[in-house]
Scaffold this active site. Structure first.
Site, mmCIF file in Angstrom:
data_model
loop_
_atom_site.group_PDB
_atom_site.id
_atom_site.type_symbol
_atom_site.label_atom_id
_atom_site.label_comp_id
_atom_site.label_asym_id
_atom_site.label_seq_id
_atom_site.Cartn_x
_atom_site.Cartn_y
_atom_site.Cartn_z
ATOM 1 N N HIS A 123 4.894 11.659 -168.901
ATOM 2 C CA HIS A 123 5.905 12.296 -168.053
ATOM 3 C C HIS A 123 7.143 12.621 -168.878
ATOM 4 O O HIS A 123 7.459 11.934 -169.868
ATOM 5 C CB HIS A 123 6.285 11.365 -166.906
ATOM 6 C CG HIS A 123 7.142 12.005 -165.860
ATOM 7 N ND1 HIS A 123 6.761 13.118 -165.150
ATOM 8 C CD2 HIS A 123 8.392 11.700 -165.411
ATOM 9 C CE1 HIS A 123 7.717 13.464 -164.305
ATOM 10 N NE2 HIS A 123 8.716 12.623 -164.452
ATOM 11 N N CYS A 158 5.535 18.360 -164.796
ATOM 12 C CA CYS A 158 6.732 17.865 -165.494
ATOM 13 C C CYS A 158 7.054 18.653 -166.761
ATOM 14 O O CYS A 158 8.177 19.130 -166.953
ATOM 15 C CB CYS A 158 6.589 16.377 -165.791
ATOM 16 S SG CYS A 158 5.241 15.942 -166.923
ATOM 17 N N GLU A 196 13.383 16.389 -162.470
ATOM 18 C CA GLU A 196 11.981 16.203 -162.825
ATOM 19 C C GLU A 196 11.072 16.836 -161.777
ATOM 20 O O GLU A 196 11.444 16.990 -160.614
ATOM 21 C CB GLU A 196 11.638 14.712 -162.921
ATOM 22 C CG GLU A 196 11.835 13.983 -161.603
ATOM 23 C CD GLU A 196 11.216 12.602 -161.573
ATOM 24 O OE1 GLU A 196 10.441 12.259 -162.485
ATOM 25 O OE2 GLU A 196 11.508 11.848 -160.610
#
Length: 402
Positions: free
Chosen positions: A365, A314, A377
């Site tokens: 994240h 990420c 993402e």
């Protein structure tokens, strides 16, 4: 209860039993005079119990699916957090390595200056020794001549004395600085070694968490398919139908959760507006460049600690997207949060970053916001770079603007 109503109830109960797959199918028998007899109270109770059992079993199976998804979410989050801890350790190691390199270079330079100062002292001592230690020996060193002028001679002696004092003082200062530089370099090297040890431990932890998540995903998927098969048998449908039903229910639940989060973001108070007013103007062209880069990575696999070009995690994806746009970010969610300006969710603009975690210290994240509640993402192990909704349960209330 009248006979007609009782017969209707039994007929309904038997129909439910049939739809649940609990009543065995048999070849129809020829009607008999007793077939139209009114069911007994015991038969009614049995029918009701069978329907209740089928309903309870279906609920239990649905609960198993929910629990499996929750377990999958948990192990995925643990793996993401372990990955980001490793990314943090790598960033710290890079910083400590750079500091150690700089400290070693400074120590070498300080040692060289100290050596030059010592050489001057040695030259001065040798000159004095060859001249018998007299001030006259310094005259030749400084190029001074004997003029017979008493005042001039006094000034010359003062200059010689000052030169000697300055030479020795400079040597002492350079020696002290060299010692300090060596000590700093030694400390920097110890910090580099400690950072390397932490990075190695974090790598081991991340590897373990990623492997655990992979195994758990496979096991949960097998459990899910088994449960779907049981539900299909109970409801007399198919696994495909039941899978679609579960996906539909999950989508509805996700929409409801998203609606709640959107409503919460829209209720941002004056504090959010005041904070927004302090932010710099959006870097529209850079944001467009970052989004274009992220879009070009769609479909590439998630690999923990990766930052391209063939796979990403990420923070590796968001780092590279903004690096391509001319803004340097570290490959770690915590640093990216610290490196960006806070933006309330309701004021997000394309190119901003959105973060996820129970709190700032546990961010696990990050995604790149592209507008309309969507982000690009690199999600988790087993998934691919994709466009997703930003609205999830652990979305932090503020994004980041690079």
């Amino acid at each position: 209860m009248g006979p007609r109503r009782l017969a209707s109830l039994v007929t309904l109960s038997c129909s439910l039993m049939l739809s649940s797959g609990l009543v065995a199918q048999a070849d129809p028998a020829p009607p008999s005079p007793s077939a139209t007899a009114v069911p007994s109270a015991k038969q009614v109770r049995q029918a009701r119990a069978a329907v209740a059992a089928a309903t309870a079993q279906q609920k239990a199976l649905d609960a198993q699916l929910t629990a499996a998804q929750q377990e999958l979410d948990r192990v995925t989050t643990v793996a993401e957090l372990a990955t980001e801890r490793y990314n943090q350790a790598r960033v710290l190691l890079a910083q400590r390595t750079a500091q150690a390199k700089k400290a070693r270079a400074a120590a070498v330079a300080a040692n060289n200056r100290a050596g030059s100062a010592r050489l001057q002292v040695y030259q001065l001592a040798a000159s004095l020794y060859m001249q018998g230690g007299s001030l006259g020996g310094m005259e030749s060193l400084l190029g001074l001549g004997v003029t017979g002028d008493v005042a001039r001679q006094a000034a010359d002696i003062e200059a010689v004395t000052g030169f000697r004092a300055q030479t020795f003082d400079d040597a002492r200062r350079q020696a002290a600085r060299a010692q300090t530089a060596r000590r700093t370099a030694s400390q920097a090297q110890l910090q580099e070694q400690a950072a390397a040890a932490r990075a190695e431990a974090a790598f081991t932890a991340a590897t373990t968490a990623a492997n655990t998540a992979t195994v758990a995903q496979a096991g949960i998927q097998r459990r899910r398919e088994a449960v779907l098969a049981q539900l299909a048998q109970l409801r007399r449908t198919s696994v495909a139908v039941e899978r679609g039903r579960q996906d539909g229910l999950a989508a509805l639940a996700e929409q409801a959760r998203e609606a709640r989060l959107v409503a919460g973001a829209r209720r941002a108070g004056p504090a959010g507006s005041a904070e927004l007013a302090k932010l710099p103007a959006a870097r529209t062209a850079q944001a467009a460049s970052a989004i274009a880069y992220a879009r070009s990575q769609l479909g590439k696999p998630y690999v923990w600690a990766a930052d391209g070009p063939d796979s990403f995690d990420c923070s590796g994806l968001t780092m590279q997207a903004w690096n391509q746009a001319g803004r340097s970010l570290w490959h770690y969610t915590g640093d990216q949060y610290a490196q960006t300006a806070r933006v309330p969710l309701r004021a997000l603009q394309p190119g901003d970053l959105v973060f996820y975690g129970a709190a700032v210290p546990s961010i696990h994240h990050v995604g790149l916001y592209i507008g309309n509640g969507k982000m690009i993402e690199a999600p988790h192990t087993g998934a691919f770079v994709r466009v997703s909704s930003i609205y999830r349960g652990d979305l932090l209330p503020y994004g980041g603007r690079p």
